[in-house]
Design a protein around this motif. Structure first.
Motif, short mmCIF file in Angstrom:
data_model
loop_
_atom_site.label_atom_id
_atom_site.label_comp_id
_atom_site.label_asym_id
_atom_site.label_seq_id
_atom_site.Cartn_x
_atom_site.Cartn_y
_atom_site.Cartn_z
N THR A 46 -2.31 0.74 -4.43
CA THR A 46 -1.80 -0.54 -3.96
C THR A 46 -1.36 -1.36 -5.16
OG1 THR A 46 -3.26 -0.51 -2.03
CG2 THR A 46 -2.45 -2.66 -2.72
N HIS A 90 0.86 -1.19 0.00
CA HIS A 90 0.00 0.00 0.00
C HIS A 90 0.89 1.24 0.00
CE1 HIS A 90 -3.45 -2.47 0.91
NE2 HIS A 90 -2.86 -2.93 2.00
N HIS A 121 -1.96 4.11 2.56
CA HIS A 121 -2.44 3.89 3.93
C HIS A 121 -1.61 2.81 4.62
CE1 HIS A 121 -4.59 0.58 1.92
NE2 HIS A 121 -4.62 0.00 3.11
N TYR A 161 -7.07 0.39 9.42
CA TYR A 161 -6.55 1.08 8.25
C TYR A 161 -6.46 2.57 8.58
CZ TYR A 161 -8.45 -3.10 6.00
OH TYR A 161 -8.76 -4.39 5.66
N CYS A 221 -8.36 -5.58 11.97
CA CYS A 221 -7.49 -4.83 11.07
C CYS A 221 -7.87 -3.36 11.16
CB CYS A 221 -7.63 -5.34 9.63
SG CYS A 221 -6.37 -4.67 8.52
N GLU A 223 -1.72 -0.52 7.44
CA GLU A 223 -2.63 -1.56 7.94
C GLU A 223 -1.99 -2.23 9.16
OE1 GLU A 223 -5.05 -3.50 4.18
OE2 GLU A 223 -3.30 -4.54 4.94
N TYR A 282 -9.69 2.36 2.29
CA TYR A 282 -9.45 1.09 1.62
C TYR A 282 -10.66 0.17 1.69
CZ TYR A 282 -6.53 -2.55 -0.45
OH TYR A 282 -6.00 -3.49 -1.30
N GLU A 283 -11.59 0.45 2.58
CA GLU A 283 -12.82 -0.34 2.61
C GLU A 283 -13.55 -0.26 1.27
OE1 GLU A 283 -13.81 3.52 4.92
OE2 GLU A 283 -12.08 2.26 4.54
#
Length: 156
Positions: free
Chosen positions: A152, A61, A64, A116, A114, A66, A121-122
């Motif tokens: 990404t 990525h 962002h 973010y 998780c 993670e 990114y969802e």
């Protein structure tokens, strides 16, 4: 540091069943908080994957970070140098620019959290889910197309 002093601001409480469930290729992503809830600061999910399921092949990525925290079962995590197995309490911080991935090489369902940061990114999971629901096959090419929209790319 920005301080918010609006009288309308309140903490957000989410009950255990409140969130957005997105199933992508055998991984149940249960987003408890998304960009819409956090002013884009972060997204927070609980995810589950059964034995033998690949959550994500190694990728990087650029927009962002993670953070993975294992709650139950074991996750096999790609950490840039190879794979490690993390059980309950294991934590992997995949900051921007670091290759990572995850799968369940175990015999029991794995459950993890998780985070973010920043959020957004969802949207990737929403797009893949919608494409599959419309009849698309999950291929490396399809995933690469959607990942590219979220800064990404695949890693080795």
């Amino acid at each position: 540091m920005i301080e918010y002093e609006s009288p309308d601001r309140r903490p957000l409480f989410r009950r255990p069943d409140e969130g957005e469930l997105i199933d992508v290729a055998g991984v149940g992503h249960f987003f408890r908080l998304t960009a819409e809830h956090t002013e884009g600061r972060f997204a927070f999910e609980e995810f589950t994957l059964g034995p033998g399921i690949v959550g994500a092949r190694p990728h990087v990525h650029h927009g962002h970070d993670e953070y993975f925290y294992v709650l139950e079962g074991d996750l096999t995590l790609h950490n840039g140098d190879g794979e490690i197995t993390a059980g309950p309490g294991g934590l992997l911080a995949a900051v921007r620019g670091t290759p990572h991935g995850f799968r369940n090489a175990g015999t029991q369902t794995a459950r993890a959290l998780c985070l973010y940061t920043p959020a957004g990114y969802e949207g990737y999971f929403r797009e893949v889910h919608a494409a599959v629901a419309a009849g698309a096959e999950v291929t490396d090419e399809l995933l690469a197309e959607f990942r590219g929209r979220y800064r990404t790319n695949s890693a080795s």
